[in-house]
Write a protein that holds these residues in place. Structure first.
Motif, mmCIF file in Angstrom:
data_model
loop_
_atom_site.group_PDB
_atom_site.id
_atom_site.type_symbol
_atom_site.label_atom_id
_atom_site.label_comp_id
_atom_site.label_asym_id
_atom_site.label_seq_id
_atom_site.Cartn_x
_atom_site.Cartn_y
_atom_site.Cartn_z
ATOM 1 N N GLY A 75 1.159 -2.004 -0.103
ATOM 2 C CA GLY A 75 -0.147 0.174 -0.367
ATOM 3 C C GLY A 75 0.771 1.214 0.396
ATOM 4 O O GLY A 75 2.210 1.337 -0.133
ATOM 5 N N GLU A 76 0.242 2.255 -0.089
ATOM 6 C CA GLU A 76 0.724 4.035 -0.015
ATOM 7 C C GLU A 76 1.015 4.359 1.788
ATOM 8 O O GLU A 76 0.160 4.101 2.736
ATOM 9 C CB GLU A 76 0.288 4.548 -0.829
ATOM 10 N N VAL A 77 2.042 4.323 1.764
ATOM 11 C CA VAL A 77 2.950 5.419 3.523
ATOM 12 C C VAL A 77 1.702 6.754 3.665
ATOM 13 O O VAL A 77 1.547 7.274 2.835
ATOM 14 C CB VAL A 77 3.827 5.381 3.639
ATOM 15 N N VAL A 78 0.920 6.641 4.858
ATOM 16 C CA VAL A 78 0.101 7.649 4.742
ATOM 17 C C VAL A 78 0.824 8.818 6.076
ATOM 18 O O VAL A 78 0.319 10.213 5.973
ATOM 19 C CB VAL A 78 -1.253 7.760 4.924
ATOM 20 N N ALA A 79 0.997 7.712 6.771
ATOM 21 C CA ALA A 79 2.051 9.135 7.502
ATOM 22 C C ALA A 79 3.301 8.325 8.347
ATOM 23 O O ALA A 79 3.629 7.278 8.295
ATOM 24 C CB ALA A 79 1.225 8.551 9.181
ATOM 25 N N ALA A 80 4.493 8.840 8.729
ATOM 26 C CA ALA A 80 5.642 8.302 9.474
ATOM 27 C C ALA A 80 5.422 8.452 11.079
ATOM 28 O O ALA A 80 5.101 9.947 11.109
ATOM 29 C CB ALA A 80 7.039 8.350 8.473
ATOM 30 N N ASN A 81 6.035 7.921 12.018
ATOM 31 C CA ASN A 81 5.878 8.203 13.442
ATOM 32 C C ASN A 81 7.382 8.673 13.854
ATOM 33 O O ASN A 81 7.951 8.451 13.967
ATOM 34 C CB ASN A 81 5.887 6.906 14.268
ATOM 35 N N GLN A 82 7.020 10.486 13.233
ATOM 36 C CA GLN A 82 8.887 10.872 13.287
ATOM 37 C C GLN A 82 8.831 10.905 15.247
ATOM 38 O O GLN A 82 9.422 10.958 15.411
ATOM 39 C CB GLN A 82 7.744 12.722 13.538
ATOM 40 N N ASP A 83 7.890 10.796 16.165
ATOM 41 C CA ASP A 83 8.763 10.219 17.255
ATOM 42 C C ASP A 83 9.355 9.445 17.208
ATOM 43 O O ASP A 83 10.886 9.427 18.669
ATOM 44 C CB ASP A 83 7.292 10.521 18.379
ATOM 45 N N VAL A 84 8.998 8.583 17.144
ATOM 46 C CA VAL A 84 10.032 7.432 17.153
ATOM 47 C C VAL A 84 11.041 7.592 16.312
ATOM 48 O O VAL A 84 12.035 7.484 16.942
ATOM 49 C CB VAL A 84 9.111 6.325 15.990
ATOM 50 N N VAL A 85 11.775 8.584 15.262
ATOM 51 C CA VAL A 85 12.468 8.994 14.699
ATOM 52 C C VAL A 85 13.920 9.594 15.880
ATOM 53 O O VAL A 85 14.883 9.772 15.420
ATOM 54 C CB VAL A 85 12.435 9.880 13.240
ATOM 55 N N GLU A 86 12.403 11.008 16.412
ATOM 56 C CA GLU A 86 13.726 11.845 17.348
ATOM 57 C C GLU A 86 13.941 10.827 18.486
ATOM 58 O O GLU A 86 14.564 11.363 18.632
ATOM 59 C CB GLU A 86 12.435 13.003 17.569
ATOM 60 N N ASP A 87 12.922 10.112 19.048
ATOM 61 C CA ASP A 87 13.470 8.920 20.223
ATOM 62 C C ASP A 87 13.027 8.073 19.988
ATOM 63 O O ASP A 87 11.573 6.853 20.235
ATOM 64 C CB ASP A 87 12.370 9.378 21.698
ATOM 65 N N PRO A 88 14.177 7.183 18.968
ATOM 66 C CA PRO A 88 13.830 5.581 18.737
ATOM 67 C C PRO A 88 13.682 4.281 20.540
ATOM 68 O O PRO A 88 13.648 3.909 19.483
ATOM 69 C CB PRO A 88 15.272 4.925 18.650
ATOM 70 N N SER A 89 14.058 5.152 21.004
ATOM 71 C CA SER A 89 13.803 4.259 22.387
ATOM 72 C C SER A 89 12.754 3.330 22.431
ATOM 73 O O SER A 89 11.953 2.804 23.270
ATOM 74 C CB SER A 89 14.315 4.870 23.618
ATOM 75 N N LEU A 90 11.082 4.583 21.939
ATOM 76 C CA LEU A 90 9.990 3.895 22.371
ATOM 77 C C LEU A 90 9.501 2.820 21.154
ATOM 78 O O LEU A 90 9.024 2.556 22.001
ATOM 79 C CB LEU A 90 9.120 5.411 21.311
ATOM 80 N N VAL A 91 10.820 2.482 20.498
ATOM 81 C CA VAL A 91 9.900 0.868 19.907
ATOM 82 C C VAL A 91 10.521 0.087 20.989
ATOM 83 O O VAL A 91 10.277 -0.864 21.183
ATOM 84 C CB VAL A 91 10.835 0.817 18.913
ATOM 85 N N ASN A 92 11.007 0.741 22.256
ATOM 86 C CA ASN A 92 11.307 -0.699 23.115
ATOM 87 C C ASN A 92 11.053 -0.508 24.093
ATOM 88 O O ASN A 92 10.106 -1.425 24.500
ATOM 89 C CB ASN A 92 12.637 -0.337 23.014
ATOM 90 N N THR A 93 10.237 1.026 24.427
ATOM 91 C CA THR A 93 9.218 0.775 25.852
ATOM 92 C C THR A 93 7.865 0.975 25.641
ATOM 93 O O THR A 93 7.169 0.654 26.574
ATOM 94 C CB THR A 93 9.668 2.799 26.375
ATOM 95 N N ALA A 94 7.669 0.973 24.461
ATOM 96 C CA ALA A 94 5.823 1.346 24.064
ATOM 97 C C ALA A 94 6.170 0.654 22.672
ATOM 98 O O ALA A 94 4.871 0.959 21.672
ATOM 99 C CB ALA A 94 5.476 2.454 23.888
ATOM 100 N N PRO A 95 6.628 -0.493 22.147
ATOM 101 C CA PRO A 95 6.343 -1.302 20.821
ATOM 102 C C PRO A 95 4.549 -1.233 20.080
ATOM 103 O O PRO A 95 4.844 -1.062 18.933
ATOM 104 C CB PRO A 95 6.643 -2.339 20.833
ATOM 105 N N PHE A 96 3.958 -1.542 21.008
ATOM 106 C CA PHE A 96 2.642 -1.786 20.545
ATOM 107 C C PHE A 96 1.457 -0.411 20.871
ATOM 108 O O PHE A 96 0.618 -0.085 20.409
ATOM 109 C CB PHE A 96 1.524 -2.939 21.499
ATOM 110 N N GLU A 97 2.349 1.092 21.306
ATOM 111 C CA GLU A 97 1.360 2.324 21.420
ATOM 112 C C GLU A 97 2.215 3.204 20.937
ATOM 113 O O GLU A 97 2.516 3.306 19.001
ATOM 114 C CB GLU A 97 1.841 2.308 22.691
ATOM 115 N N GLY A 98 2.766 4.193 21.567
ATOM 116 C CA GLY A 98 3.845 5.008 21.028
ATOM 117 C C GLY A 98 5.001 5.236 20.432
ATOM 118 O O GLY A 98 6.203 5.634 19.178
ATOM 119 N N GLY A 99 5.383 3.279 20.091
ATOM 120 C CA GLY A 99 6.710 2.575 19.664
ATOM 121 C C GLY A 99 6.112 2.417 17.342
ATOM 122 O O GLY A 99 6.706 2.018 17.476
ATOM 123 N N TRP A 100 4.302 2.312 17.108
ATOM 124 C CA TRP A 100 4.170 2.343 16.267
ATOM 125 C C TRP A 100 4.929 3.241 15.084
ATOM 126 O O TRP A 100 6.167 3.910 15.310
ATOM 127 C CB TRP A 100 3.158 2.873 15.812
#
Length: 125
Positions: A75-100
């Motif tokens: 499909g076509e990307v309609v949004a990228a989570n800039q919060d994760v780009v700025e704070d990659p640790s969100l992938v570890n601390t909240a993979p199913f919430e803020g770490g999308w």
């Protein structure tokens, strides 16, 4: 570790939310985040990019290794989570919430996505 029942999972360890108006959210699983270790850099697809199920669309770097990010759908990307780009640790601390990672307007969904129970059995998590 509990995999949310409402999500579907790929064998490459990405999760996919139910689509709302044709748009679904993508992230990596807690199992994958734990295996990677502390994520220090995230490269996501850009808004407007076309992603293809099972193909590389980004990258995650951790203190342990570099891992490709695969799209679970086409499909076509309609949004990228800039919060994760700025704070990659969100992938570890909240993979199913803020770490999308990104949102995609689904053009085609593969038939081999796993339920939460199937993914738990597959991953051993």
């Amino acid at each position: 570790m509990s995999n949310p029942q409402q999500l579907r999972y790929s064998k490459e360890h990405e999760w996919l939310s139910d689509a709302v108006d044709g748009v679904a959210t993508v992230g990596i699983t807690e199992h994958a985040a734990n295996a990677l270790g502390d994520v220090v850099y995230v490269q996501l697809p850009d808004v407007g990019d076309t992603v293809t199920a099972g193909e590389t669309c980004g990258e995650l770097e951790s203190t342990k290794s570099v891992s490709d990010l695969y799209s679970p759908v086409t499909g076509e990307v309609v949004a990228a989570n800039q919060d994760v780009v700025e704070d990659p640790s969100l992938v570890n601390t909240a993979p199913f919430e803020g770490g999308w990672l990104f949102k995609v307007r689904i053009a085609e969904e593969p038939k081999d996505l796993l339920s939460a129970d199937e993914y738990t059995e597959f991953s051993g998590s």
